[in-house]
Design a protein around this motif. Structure first.
Motif, PDB file in Angstrom:
ATOM      1  N   UNK A  91      37.624  34.269  35.012  1.00 51.37           N
ATOM      2  CA  UNK A  91      38.212  35.603  35.019  1.00 51.37           C
ATOM      3  C   UNK A  91      37.137  36.673  34.875  1.00 51.37           C
ATOM      4  N   UNK A  92      36.059  36.381  34.121  1.00 49.86           N
ATOM      5  CA  UNK A  92      34.977  37.361  33.980  1.00 49.86           C
ATOM      6  C   UNK A  92      34.289  37.612  35.317  1.00 49.86           C
ATOM      7  N   UNK A  93      34.179  36.559  36.132  1.00 44.64           N
ATOM      8  CA  UNK A  93      33.567  36.704  37.461  1.00 44.64           C
ATOM      9  C   UNK A  93      34.501  37.448  38.407  1.00 44.64           C
ATOM     10  N   UNK A  94      35.784  37.151  38.307  1.00 42.10           N
ATOM     11  CA  UNK A  94      36.770  37.819  39.168  1.00 42.10           C
ATOM     12  C   UNK A  94      36.715  39.326  38.949  1.00 42.10           C
ATOM     13  N   UNK A  95      36.625  39.732  37.691  1.00 42.98           N
ATOM     14  CA  UNK A  95      36.642  41.155  37.368  1.00 42.98           C
ATOM     15  C   UNK A  95      35.319  41.855  37.676  1.00 42.98           C
ATOM     16  N   UNK A  96      34.307  41.099  38.169  1.00 43.15           N
ATOM     17  CA  UNK A  96      33.041  41.701  38.593  1.00 43.15           C
ATOM     18  C   UNK A  96      32.887  41.753  40.106  1.00 43.15           C
ATOM     19  N   UNK A  97      33.771  41.110  40.848  1.00 43.12           N
ATOM     20  CA  UNK A  97      33.643  41.077  42.302  1.00 43.12           C
ATOM     21  C   UNK A  97      33.726  42.486  42.895  1.00 43.12           C
ATOM     22  N   UNK A  98      32.836  42.755  43.860  1.00 44.31           N
ATOM     23  CA  UNK A  98      32.763  44.088  44.440  1.00 44.31           C
ATOM     24  C   UNK A  98      33.078  44.046  45.935  1.00 44.31           C
TER      25      UNK A  98
END
Length: 364
Positions: free
Chosen positions: A216-223
């Protein structure tokens, strides 16, 4: 008087740990250790160091070049040349503030590390991270700064802690949600979103976790500017890795379902999913508890996603291209999964959050 201790290496060879000490008033004033491949070399080094330390100037110089563990950590952070990730920085700061941080480089022994680790109330796998981060400092101290510290003290401490059961690998969770559990969760997320339109869209995030295999931390960083729609891939910034995270930017493949979800998101921010990871994790936990679902974590949906791809007949290499794993060893546990088809084929919730052109919303 110096001492030499033989050590058996993993490859069956023998190395020799040489140690010299300077005592005063019954206390160790200074200590140095160094490991050699030959006993003769160790004996020569002991004679040279004892001769140098027998003079006041030589001992004074040695004491000046004998910083504490805390000071070595401070220098490591300052000169590393790249930012540390939050967890590593937290662990090193914790070690610095402990009694272990006050021990001088030359006096540091494996027993000191073992003693400290026994006071750290964390899981065995987490203690392994403490040792790894401390080792990264210790192994740099002698060749980079010339400090009299023996890098083998961490390795010796790891052996002892492992045999004591205080250090070990983390256990793989095998919990997978049933389709009924996912249906109940998705319905609950929908109710929350309907009652509070500004709340975090957990239907989208939970579904994307399954189909993308992302944390989830990676998902919320996707640009958006890291999305390669034609190549069906996206750049994951600071992808988690055992050795490094900060700056570990990695291209990963997107499954057709994951790309479909991405394309359905409104472009209201530089990030594709402009939400806080902690908020999403809390929302998932709250829903699980409310519905009485036993022992299900948001991160378990990543395992569910990898299991799904394996059940569809995907190879480890192909799954790794989606998950971003550099080593396939972590994914080997999915090789036993039999090819049984797509568990989520025609799953209604994908059409709810990312409608296809020919999809008709169900009547309420």
């Amino acid at each position: 008087m110096g001492t030499i201790t033989p050590r058996e290496n993993k490859d069956g060879s023998t190395s020799y740990k040489a140690q010299v000490r300077v005592r005063k008033g019954g206390k160790v004033l200074h200590q140095e250790t160094k490991t050699f491949e030959r006993r003769q070399a160790a004996q020569i080094w002991i004679k040279q160091r004892e001769a140098a330390l027998s003079h006041a100037d030589g001992l004074k110089a040695a004491l000046q070049e004998n910083p504490s563990v805390k000071e070595m950590i401070k220098q490591y952070i300052a000169e590393l040349g790249k930012p540390l990730d939050r967890t590593k920085k937290m662990i090193l700061n914790q070690i610095s503030g402990s009694t272990l941080g006050d021990i001088k480089a030359a006096q540091l022994e494996s027993a000191d590390i073992v003693g400290y680790m026994r006071t750290v109330d964390v899981a065995p796998s987490t203690r392994g991270h403490y040792l790894a981060h401390l080792s990264s400092v210790i192994t740099l101290a002698r060749p980079a700064w010339g400090y009299p510290v023996d890098a083998s003290v961490v390795a010796d401490a790891r052996i002892a802690l492992t045999r004591m059961g205080l250090v070990g690998r983390s256990k793989h969770r095998e919990r997978r949600p049933t389709l009924d559990e996912m249906d109940r969760l998705m319905a609950e997320f929908g109710k929350v979103r309907e009652g509070t339109p500004d709340s975090i869209p957990m239907q989208v995030l939970a579904t994307f976790t399954i189909f993308s295999l992302r944390r989830i931390s990676e998902i919320c960083r996707l640009r958006w500017d890291d999305l390669d729609e034609d190549g069906c891939r996206v750049m994951v910034r600071d992808l988690k890795h055992p050795n490094t995270k900060v700056g570990n930017d990695t291209w990963v493949d997107l499954t057709p379902e994951a790309l479909r979800i991405v394309k359905a998101q409104p472009r209201v921010d530089d990030r594709i999913f402009p939400y806080r990871a902690l908020t999403a994790s809390t929302a998932f936990t709250n829903a699980v508890q409310l519905l009485g679902i036993d022992d299900l974590h948001l991160n378990d949906l990543r395992h569910e996603g990898a299991s799904r791809l394996s059940e569809m007949g995907w190879t480890i290499q192909r799954v790794a291209a989606v998950s971003g794993h550099r080593s396939w060893n972590t994914l080997k546990r999915y090789t036993h999964v039999r090819k049984v088809g797509d568990k989520y084929e025609n799953w209604k919730w994908l059409d709810v959050i990312a409608p296809s052109p020919d999809y008709a919303m169900p009547e309420s």
